[in-house]
Design an enzyme around this catalytic site. Structure first.
Site, PDB file in Angstrom:
ATOM      1  N   HIS A 195       0.840  -1.210   0.000  1.00 24.03           N
ATOM      2  CA  HIS A 195       0.000   0.000   0.000  1.00 24.03           C
ATOM      3  C   HIS A 195       0.874   1.259   0.000  1.00 24.03           C
ATOM      4  O   HIS A 195       0.447   2.306   0.488  1.00 24.03           O
ATOM      5  CB  HIS A 195      -0.945   0.023   1.206  1.00 24.03           C
ATOM      6  CG  HIS A 195      -1.795  -1.194   1.342  1.00 24.03           C
ATOM      7  ND1 HIS A 195      -3.038  -1.304   0.751  1.00 24.03           N
ATOM      8  CD2 HIS A 195      -1.582  -2.376   1.977  1.00 24.03           C
ATOM      9  CE1 HIS A 195      -3.556  -2.490   1.036  1.00 24.03           C
ATOM     10  NE2 HIS A 195      -2.683  -3.166   1.763  1.00 24.03           N
TER      11      HIS A 195
ATOM     12  N   SER B  12      17.082  18.013 -17.643  1.00 26.17           N
ATOM     13  CA  SER B  12      16.302  19.243 -17.573  1.00 26.17           C
ATOM     14  C   SER B  12      16.967  20.354 -18.361  1.00 26.17           C
ATOM     15  O   SER B  12      18.195  20.464 -18.387  1.00 26.17           O
ATOM     16  CB  SER B  12      16.135  19.678 -16.113  1.00 26.17           C
ATOM     17  OG  SER B  12      15.494  20.932 -16.024  1.00 26.17           O
TER      18      SER B  12
END
EC number: 4.2.1.2
Length: 463
Positions: free
Chosen positions: A188, A318
């Protein structure tokens, strides 16, 4: 001005560029279907050449095709198979749903090339006629589905499966490399009990192994061919034994095992085997999506993420942030997988559209299927070579995660019981303390007992 020649069909004469082998019907298709940029896949063109060569051999044996004409068809078809005539197959995917225009494109190209080989004049249909000779004992309704199946099987066997096996080998190597590195598991997305990094990667390797096995499981059905059913599955205008002979010849040409479909009505009207096989490819894409996601998240950081894995640095990440490097291989692979999910939806719908005796979504089904095979194979190799083989464990970060995890308290369940263990974990989380501090400080255990029970290396398998 470009030189042309006159070609004819039942609609009359039409001009075709003189140095092109296609004929009237392909030329009309160019004018009638100016839709998109997606051309017939090269693998389908090759497969059409295989069908025409196999049919010529069968027709010489069973239907009295003149050996001189048959041999010329075989020679011209071989050039199609070898990719020498690919530029003469200009038609787009978006055409008649039976693939008739592409079948006729193949008939016309092979006819004109065979005529040229025999010293005749292109466009005369003599001595090799596109319908009477190249398409002898065939219909587009059985020829195009047969070509679809050949192309799909060849691309799975020669492209996709080797790519997935390459990835599986690389993942298995990581299983061995990481077998002694203990880390915290996550369920989870929350901290769970420990396992080894090798165990985590063994799950990935097993997923890929299952994907390979499941795809292989679909090949026998995909290897059943419609050829011999002709127009509606009855075999009208095909000699007895033609279907079996063509399948035998196709097997010899490709080196793969093909058989005639036992029921030609099913083979023409439905493409359940295509839907089934692509479903396995779709499942493989789902597996690779999960693997790529896990790897990029485990490699997140380098300082403010999970940071358990160091991924290869392949290019700047980037245009504005200097020094940034991104998990680009995972991003590329997951985009491919998402596209395959879309292809699967389209194929599933198309497979349901067999109206009466014929499915008329064939070119789209072939294109989407083959695109999925190509993309997933390419992406699997790229992901393997540019990411998986270079993955390294960031052991300091992994060790800190183990030391700080509250879920190690699970090891105390047998000693203290669930409720007390839950209280220890919650108190440690609330106070920002360690399990040891709360367990010993609360009087539940001594330091020695804590060391005896809370040993991550003893928590990675059944005891």
């Amino acid at each position: 001005m470009t030189a042309t020649r006159t070609e004819t069909d039942t609609f009359g004469p039409i001009e075709v560029q003189a140095d092109r082998y296609w004929g009237a019907q392909a030329q009309r298709s160019l004018g009638n279907f100016k839709i998109g940029w997606e051309k017939q896949p090269a693998s389908v063109v090759r497969a059409l050449g295989i069908v025409k060569q196999a049919a010529a051999r069968a027709n010489m044996a069973l239907a009295g095709l003149d050996p001189k004409v048959g041999d010329a068809i075989i020679a011209a078809a071989q050039e199609v198979i070898d990719g020498k005539l690919t530029e003469h197959f200009p038609l787009v995917v978006w055409q008649t749903g039976s693939g008739t225009q592409s079948n006729m494109n193949a008939n016309e190209v092979i006819s004109n090339r065979a005529i040229e080989m025999l010293g005749g004049e292109m466009g005369t249909k003599k001595p090799v006629h596109p319908n009477d000779h190249v398409n002898m004992s065939q219909s587009s309704n059985d020829t195009y589905p047969t070509a679809m199946h050949i192309a799909c099987v060849e691309e799975i066997v020669h492209h996709l499966l080797p790519a997935l096996k390459h990835l599986h080998t690389a993942l298995e190597a990581k299983v061995k490399q990481f077998e002694k590195i203990i880390k915290i598991g996550r369920t989870h997305t929350q901290d769970a009990t420990p396992l080894t990094l090798g165990q985590e990667f063994s799950g990935y390797a097993a997923q890929v192994a299952s994907a390979i096995a499941n795809i292989e499981l679909t090949l026998p059905a995909l290897s059943k061919l419609a050829q011999g059913g002709t127009a509606v599955g009855t075999g009208l205008n095909a000699p007895v034994g033609f279907a079996e002979k063509v399948a035998e010849e196709i097997s010899e040409i490709t080196g793969l095992s093909f058989v005639t479909a036992p029921n030609k009505f099913e083979a023409l009207a439905s493409h359940d085997s295509m839907v089934f096989s692509h479903g396995a490819i779709n499942a493989a894409a789902a597996a690779l999506f999960k693997i790529a996601n896990d790897i990029r998240f485990l490699g997140s950081g380098p300082r403010a993420g999970l940071g358990e894995l160091s991924l290869p640095e392949n290019e700047p990440g980037s245009s504005i942030m200097p020094g940034k490097v991104n998990p680009t291989q995972s991003e590329a692979l997951t985009q491919v997988c998402a596209h395959i999910f879309g292809n699967n939806a389209a194929l599933s719908f198309a497979g349901s559209q067999g109206h009466f005796e014929l499915n008329v979504y064939n070119p789209m089904m072939a294109y989407n299927f083959l695109q999925s095979v190509q993309l997933l194979g390419d992406a699997a190799v790229s992901f393997t070579d540019n990411c998986v083989v270079g993955i390294e464990a960031r052991e300091d970060n992994i060790r800190k995660g183990v030391e700080n995890s509250l879920m190690l308290v699970t090891a105390l369940n047998g000693k203290l019981g669930y409720d007390i263990c839950a209280k220890i974990a919650k108190t440690a989380h609330k106070n920002g303390t360690t399990l040891r501090e709360e367990a010993v400080g609360g009087g539940y255990l001594t330091n020695e007992e804590f060391d005896q029970y809370v040993r991550p290396e003893n928590m990675i398998g059944p005891k």
